[in-house]
Scaffold this motif. Sequence first.
Motif, PDB file in Angstrom:
ATOM      1  N   PHE A   1       5.627   9.113   1.623  1.00 60.83           N
ATOM      2  CA  PHE A   1       5.200   7.741   1.862  1.00 60.83           C
ATOM      3  C   PHE A   1       6.360   6.941   2.455  1.00 60.83           C
ATOM      4  O   PHE A   1       7.509   7.363   2.379  1.00 60.83           O
ATOM      5  CB  PHE A   1       4.736   7.106   0.544  1.00 60.83           C
ATOM      6  N   ILE A   2       6.052   5.799   2.990  1.00 63.63           N
ATOM      7  CA  ILE A   2       7.062   4.857   3.494  1.00 63.63           C
ATOM      8  C   ILE A   2       7.773   5.368   4.732  1.00 63.63           C
ATOM      9  O   ILE A   2       7.591   4.814   5.812  1.00 63.63           O
ATOM     10  CB  ILE A   2       8.129   4.471   2.424  1.00 63.63           C
ATOM     11  N   LYS A   3       8.579   6.410   4.566  1.00 67.33           N
ATOM     12  CA  LYS A   3       9.373   6.883   5.696  1.00 67.33           C
ATOM     13  C   LYS A   3       8.482   7.186   6.893  1.00 67.33           C
ATOM     14  O   LYS A   3       7.389   7.717   6.755  1.00 67.33           O
ATOM     15  CB  LYS A   3      10.140   8.145   5.310  1.00 67.33           C
ATOM     16  N   GLY A   4       8.955   6.873   8.061  1.00 66.87           N
ATOM     17  CA  GLY A   4       8.190   7.092   9.286  1.00 66.87           C
ATOM     18  C   GLY A   4       8.283   8.524   9.769  1.00 66.87           C
ATOM     19  O   GLY A   4       8.640   9.429   9.020  1.00 66.87           O
ATOM     20  N   LYS A   5       7.973   8.747  11.018  1.00 67.92           N
ATOM     21  CA  LYS A   5       7.892  10.116  11.537  1.00 67.92           C
ATOM     22  C   LYS A   5       9.184  10.561  12.200  1.00 67.92           C
ATOM     23  O   LYS A   5       9.176  11.470  13.031  1.00 67.92           O
ATOM     24  CB  LYS A   5       6.698  10.232  12.501  1.00 67.92           C
TER      25      LYS A   5
ATOM     26  N   GLY B   1       7.011   3.889   8.402  1.00 69.54           N
ATOM     27  CA  GLY B   1       8.409   3.460   8.455  1.00 69.54           C
ATOM     28  C   GLY B   1       8.650   2.435   7.375  1.00 69.54           C
ATOM     29  O   GLY B   1       7.723   2.002   6.688  1.00 69.54           O
ATOM     30  N   PHE B   2       9.890   2.046   7.198  1.00 72.60           N
ATOM     31  CA  PHE B   2      10.244   1.072   6.172  1.00 72.60           C
ATOM     32  C   PHE B   2       9.585  -0.272   6.474  1.00 72.60           C
ATOM     33  O   PHE B   2       9.324  -0.599   7.638  1.00 72.60           O
ATOM     34  CB  PHE B   2      11.764   0.915   6.082  1.00 72.60           C
TER      35      PHE B   2
ATOM     36  N   THR C   1       8.239  -1.902  10.175  1.00 73.66           N
ATOM     37  CA  THR C   1       6.872  -2.189  10.611  1.00 73.66           C
ATOM     38  C   THR C   1       6.612  -3.693  10.636  1.00 73.66           C
ATOM     39  O   THR C   1       5.946  -4.198  11.530  1.00 73.66           O
ATOM     40  CB  THR C   1       5.832  -1.536   9.675  1.00 73.66           C
ATOM     41  N   GLN C   2       7.141  -4.415   9.637  1.00 70.01           N
ATOM     42  CA  GLN C   2       6.942  -5.876   9.529  1.00 70.01           C
ATOM     43  C   GLN C   2       5.469  -6.237   9.584  1.00 70.01           C
ATOM     44  O   GLN C   2       5.100  -7.281  10.118  1.00 70.01           O
ATOM     45  CB  GLN C   2       7.724  -6.608  10.627  1.00 70.01           C
ATOM     46  N   ASN C   3       4.664  -5.353   9.056  1.00 71.70           N
ATOM     47  CA  ASN C   3       3.229  -5.587   9.136  1.00 71.70           C
ATOM     48  C   ASN C   3       2.586  -5.066   7.850  1.00 71.70           C
ATOM     49  O   ASN C   3       2.350  -3.867   7.689  1.00 71.70           O
ATOM     50  CB  ASN C   3       2.670  -4.856  10.367  1.00 71.70           C
ATOM     51  N   ARG C   4       2.322  -6.001   6.962  1.00 76.16           N
ATOM     52  CA  ARG C   4       1.851  -5.642   5.635  1.00 76.16           C
ATOM     53  C   ARG C   4       0.486  -4.945   5.683  1.00 76.16           C
ATOM     54  O   ARG C   4       0.267  -3.954   4.992  1.00 76.16           O
ATOM     55  CB  ARG C   4       1.780  -6.918   4.775  1.00 76.16           C
TER      56      ARG C   4
END
Lengths: 208, 208
Positions: B75-79, B102-103, B107-110
């Motif tokens: 989870f969380i971590k991006g690709k 990503g963290f 992303t800055q997008n809830r």
Amino acid sequence: MSETDELAGLSEEERRHKLRTQKHKAVVDARIATAKVDKGLLLVLTGNGKGKSSSAFGMVARMLGYGRKVAIFQFIKGKQDVGERAFLSRQPGVTWENCGEGFTWETQNRARDIAAAEAGWEKARAALSDPEIALVVLDELTYLVTYRYLDLDEVTKALRERPAMQHVVVTGRAAHADLIEMADTVSAIRDEKHAFRAGVRAQQGIDL
Amino acid sequence: MSETDELAGLSEEERRHKLRTQKHKAVVDARIATAKVDKGLLLVLTGNGKGKSSSAFGMVARMLGYGRKVAIFQFIKGKQDVGERAFLSRQPGVTWENCGEGFTWETQNRARDIAAAEAGWEKARAALSDPEIALVVLDELTYLVTYRYLDLDEVTKALRERPAMQHVVVTGRAAHADLIEMADTVSAIRDEKHAFRAGVRAQQGIDL
């Protein structure tokens, strides 16, 4: 895109989230910008909790993802069948050495334990001077220093003089202050709870 | 062999060592004798120190040594390319799912983070009901609960109702008290020292 555009159409909660994470990103980016050094790290994983050796083996898995060579020296523990050896020792690029005769309370023979430690250390020292080996794991090494089976100064000297880009992970309880002092990264794993104390024996794939 | 025979010919130090380790063995053997239960364990690896995810991947390596199936949900971590995925995802018996974008500060997008968390959790829940999977790794799951991206009760319910012999490792900082309460084994990894603070960036094979 202007800040107004970026925030247009967002709910109040989404807007706050975006502004908060933007601020966070600035802090993280600034910190990352100051971290530019590449070097071989000495990591010490100590404490009484579960996860020291398994963390070292996880880093082995990571390193194998880059196709680099790894050498693992398992001190103390005897030659019992364990999952990590069964799996990792058959991977290309992995050298696995069992350097122990078993726990002290099993061997009950200090002279034999010391001989095993010294023989293992000789092999580990060779790995610590081979720049082709990207990661050296010295599993349970801390005990050898604490019990004075190995000379602390000899151990720290070999660690200090190793190839500049070689990473080393040392695991074991109660790491000596000198090892902690010279380490780049130190994690102290606290045992908050352990299934063993609730009557669960060591489980395959988790503990061995 | 009588005790006298066993100790004959030993130096004073060796004799003391033998008697001390014999006593230790009796204590250890008695503790081992009381631990007879086999069960699927819930392990929580939390705290701010280095070694939570790598410990989970080390247990994956252990489990693969027994030829059992493992499912990993990151989870969380991006690709981003990481060594653990490169190596472990190609092993027979391993299912690897990236469930993050990503963290949060990237992303800055809830809304997008929540959607990714929920999609990942659906897949994880399927693994948590498959008795063929011996070990499920829920890497960084703690944050999803803390940020309320996932419902705590739904997570604990799925963990409680999983197959009796299935092991689960949950990693991440600041694990929720309910997760700690229901866990069999909890390690809190304290960050005593980290190379990053000395200006060293994340190293391949160690941090990613």
